[in-house]
Design a protein around this motif. Structure first.
Motif, PDB file in Angstrom:
ATOM      1  N   VAL A 171      16.407  -6.145   4.252  1.00  0.00           N
ATOM      2  CA  VAL A 171      15.918  -6.990   5.246  1.00  0.00           C
ATOM      3  C   VAL A 171      14.840  -7.859   5.020  1.00  0.00           C
ATOM      4  N   PRO A 172      14.993  -9.021   5.165  1.00  0.00           N
ATOM      5  CA  PRO A 172      13.839  -9.926   4.892  1.00  0.00           C
ATOM      6  C   PRO A 172      12.412  -9.568   5.590  1.00  0.00           C
ATOM      7  N   LEU A 173      11.214  -9.704   4.733  1.00  0.00           N
ATOM      8  CA  LEU A 173      10.171  -9.135   5.290  1.00  0.00           C
ATOM      9  C   LEU A 173       9.629  -9.728   6.594  1.00  0.00           C
ATOM     10  N   LEU A 174       9.823 -11.007   6.819  1.00  0.00           N
ATOM     11  CA  LEU A 174       9.740 -11.732   8.011  1.00  0.00           C
ATOM     12  C   LEU A 174      10.474 -11.162   9.359  1.00  0.00           C
TER      13      LEU A 174
ATOM     14  N   ASP B 213       1.382   5.853   3.971  1.00  0.00           N
ATOM     15  CA  ASP B 213       2.065   5.022   4.989  1.00  0.00           C
ATOM     16  C   ASP B 213       1.283   3.917   5.408  1.00  0.00           C
ATOM     17  N   GLU B 214      -0.056   4.109   5.677  1.00  0.00           N
ATOM     18  CA  GLU B 214      -0.767   3.177   6.315  1.00  0.00           C
ATOM     19  C   GLU B 214      -1.099   1.949   5.240  1.00  0.00           C
ATOM     20  N   GLY B 215      -1.028   2.268   3.936  1.00  0.00           N
ATOM     21  CA  GLY B 215      -1.240   1.322   2.575  1.00  0.00           C
ATOM     22  C   GLY B 215       0.052   0.575   2.957  1.00  0.00           C
ATOM     23  N   LEU B 216       1.040   1.332   3.004  1.00  0.00           N
ATOM     24  CA  LEU B 216       2.568   0.555   2.875  1.00  0.00           C
ATOM     25  C   LEU B 216       2.616  -0.550   3.866  1.00  0.00           C
ATOM     26  N   VAL B 217       2.338   0.079   5.390  1.00  0.00           N
ATOM     27  CA  VAL B 217       2.503  -0.766   6.346  1.00  0.00           C
ATOM     28  C   VAL B 217       1.535  -2.100   6.353  1.00  0.00           C
ATOM     29  N   GLU B 218       0.554  -2.029   5.690  1.00  0.00           N
ATOM     30  CA  GLU B 218      -0.411  -2.876   5.431  1.00  0.00           C
ATOM     31  C   GLU B 218       0.104  -4.053   4.468  1.00  0.00           C
ATOM     32  N   LEU B 219       0.497  -3.393   3.559  1.00  0.00           N
ATOM     33  CA  LEU B 219       1.302  -4.327   2.262  1.00  0.00           C
ATOM     34  C   LEU B 219       2.286  -5.071   2.849  1.00  0.00           C
ATOM     35  N   LEU B 220       3.152  -4.581   3.665  1.00  0.00           N
ATOM     36  CA  LEU B 220       4.253  -5.266   4.415  1.00  0.00           C
ATOM     37  C   LEU B 220       3.555  -6.469   5.118  1.00  0.00           C
ATOM     38  N   PHE B 221       2.633  -6.215   5.948  1.00  0.00           N
ATOM     39  CA  PHE B 221       2.200  -7.107   6.970  1.00  0.00           C
ATOM     40  C   PHE B 221       1.509  -8.301   6.348  1.00  0.00           C
TER      41      PHE B 221
ATOM     42  N   CYS C 214       3.362   0.119  -6.050  1.00  0.00           N
ATOM     43  CA  CYS C 214       3.676   0.820  -5.221  1.00  0.00           C
ATOM     44  C   CYS C 214       4.025  -0.084  -3.973  1.00  0.00           C
ATOM     45  N   PHE C 215       5.449   0.131  -3.521  1.00  0.00           N
ATOM     46  CA  PHE C 215       5.905  -0.881  -2.474  1.00  0.00           C
ATOM     47  C   PHE C 215       6.955  -0.218  -1.758  1.00  0.00           C
ATOM     48  N   PRO C 216       7.078  -0.594  -0.465  1.00  0.00           N
ATOM     49  CA  PRO C 216       7.974   0.269   0.124  1.00  0.00           C
ATOM     50  C   PRO C 216       9.438  -0.362   0.136  1.00  0.00           C
ATOM     51  N   THR C 217      10.342   0.409   0.073  1.00  0.00           N
ATOM     52  CA  THR C 217      11.854   0.106  -0.167  1.00  0.00           C
ATOM     53  C   THR C 217      12.939   0.504   1.055  1.00  0.00           C
ATOM     54  N   ALA C 218      12.538   1.164   2.074  1.00  0.00           N
ATOM     55  CA  ALA C 218      13.161   1.753   3.248  1.00  0.00           C
ATOM     56  C   ALA C 218      12.345   2.216   4.304  1.00  0.00           C
ATOM     57  N   MET C 219      12.664   2.013   5.513  1.00  0.00           N
ATOM     58  CA  MET C 219      11.831   2.439   6.728  1.00  0.00           C
ATOM     59  C   MET C 219      12.814   2.825   7.843  1.00  0.00           C
ATOM     60  N   ALA C 220      12.383   3.826   8.568  1.00  0.00           N
ATOM     61  CA  ALA C 220      12.954   4.116   9.715  1.00  0.00           C
ATOM     62  C   ALA C 220      11.744   4.389  10.686  1.00  0.00           C
TER      63      ALA C 220
ATOM     64  N   ILE D 120      14.620  -2.352   2.704  1.00  0.00           N
ATOM     65  CA  ILE D 120      13.594  -3.497   2.892  1.00  0.00           C
ATOM     66  C   ILE D 120      13.483  -4.745   1.509  1.00  0.00           C
ATOM     67  N   GLU D 121      14.051  -5.823   1.640  1.00  0.00           N
ATOM     68  CA  GLU D 121      13.646  -6.747   0.608  1.00  0.00           C
ATOM     69  C   GLU D 121      12.325  -6.976   0.260  1.00  0.00           C
ATOM     70  N   PRO D 122      12.029  -6.554  -1.156  1.00  0.00           N
ATOM     71  CA  PRO D 122      10.538  -6.741  -1.781  1.00  0.00           C
ATOM     72  C   PRO D 122      10.215  -7.924  -1.878  1.00  0.00           C
ATOM     73  N   ASP D 123       8.836  -8.232  -1.547  1.00  0.00           N
ATOM     74  CA  ASP D 123       8.162  -9.385  -1.873  1.00  0.00           C
ATOM     75  C   ASP D 123       8.178  -9.623  -3.158  1.00  0.00           C
ATOM     76  N   GLU D 124       8.303 -11.001  -3.606  1.00  0.00           N
ATOM     77  CA  GLU D 124       8.348 -11.337  -5.123  1.00  0.00           C
ATOM     78  C   GLU D 124       6.998 -10.663  -5.796  1.00  0.00           C
ATOM     79  N   SER D 125       5.825 -10.790  -4.909  1.00  0.00           N
ATOM     80  CA  SER D 125       4.789 -10.226  -5.809  1.00  0.00           C
ATOM     81  C   SER D 125       4.754  -8.716  -5.860  1.00  0.00           C
ATOM     82  N   TRP D 126       5.409  -8.054  -5.221  1.00  0.00           N
ATOM     83  CA  TRP D 126       5.490  -6.607  -5.622  1.00  0.00           C
ATOM     84  C   TRP D 126       6.254  -6.291  -6.727  1.00  0.00           C
ATOM     85  N   LEU D 127       7.288  -6.851  -7.289  1.00  0.00           N
ATOM     86  CA  LEU D 127       8.158  -6.925  -8.196  1.00  0.00           C
ATOM     87  C   LEU D 127       7.275  -6.538  -9.725  1.00  0.00           C
TER      88      LEU D 127
END
Length: 167
Positions: free
Chosen positions: A63-66, A89-97, A18-24, A37-44
């Motif tokens: 968009v690159p995660l940084l 949402d909370e888990g996805l935001v935490e995953l991103l950061f 489970c990983f984020p692909t777009a955000m508004a 959102i450009e996925p982190d390699e570890s998410w693929l």
């Protein structure tokens, strides 16, 4: 007057990941930002065909995660941001950061903490009606944020002069 701010995330959800692909998200003035959102390699996934999303598109156009983390920090830092509460949402935001080894700079709360006189099911019915009335695609995060902005305006939490524009 500081307007309430909202966030919505589109994501991949399969048995293995489970990983984020777009955000508004909305800004203090009621305007909105949207990113792929450009996925982190570890998410693929090991098998790219195992997910129902164009991974090449996300990697090329996302968009690159940084950069995303910096922008979210700039726009939302030290605030409570409201979500519809339908997605993780909370888990996805935490995953991103976590992917950037950064703390989440804002707090998430469900919209029922903002509009307290309606239950979550009533709020979801209202949100669905707004999406339908305005012909919005519920799969797009900007549609979710727009509906939450309209809900807040109809509740008197956003003045008429700050009315969200049509998508």
């Amino acid at each position: 007057m500081r307007l309430p701010q909202f966030l919505d995330i589109e994501f991949v959800d399969s048995d293995e990941l489970c990983f984020p692909t777009a955000m508004a998200w909305s800004l203090e003035d009621g305007s909105m930002k949207t990113v792929v959102i450009e996925p982190d390699e570890s998410w693929l996934p090991d098998d790219p065909d195992s997910v129902d999303v164009d991974l090449r598109y996300l990697q090329e156009q996302g968009v690159p995660l940084l950069e995303l983390a910096r922008e979210l920090n700039e726009d939302l830092s030290d605030k409570t941001i409201f979500v519809d509460g339908l997605d993780p949402d909370e888990g996805l935001v935490e995953l991103l950061f976590e992917a950037m080894d950064m703390p989440v700079p804002f707090e998430l709360a469900t919209v029922d903490h903002l509009v307290k006189h309606l239950s979550r099911p009533e709020l979801e019915d209202w949100r669905r009606e707004l999406l339908f009335t305005h012909g919005l695609d519920p799969q797009l995060p900007e549609s979710g944020v727009f509906a939450l902005l309209m809900l807040a305006r109809e509740e008197g939490l956003i003045p008429e002069e700050n009315q969200p524009g049509e998508l």
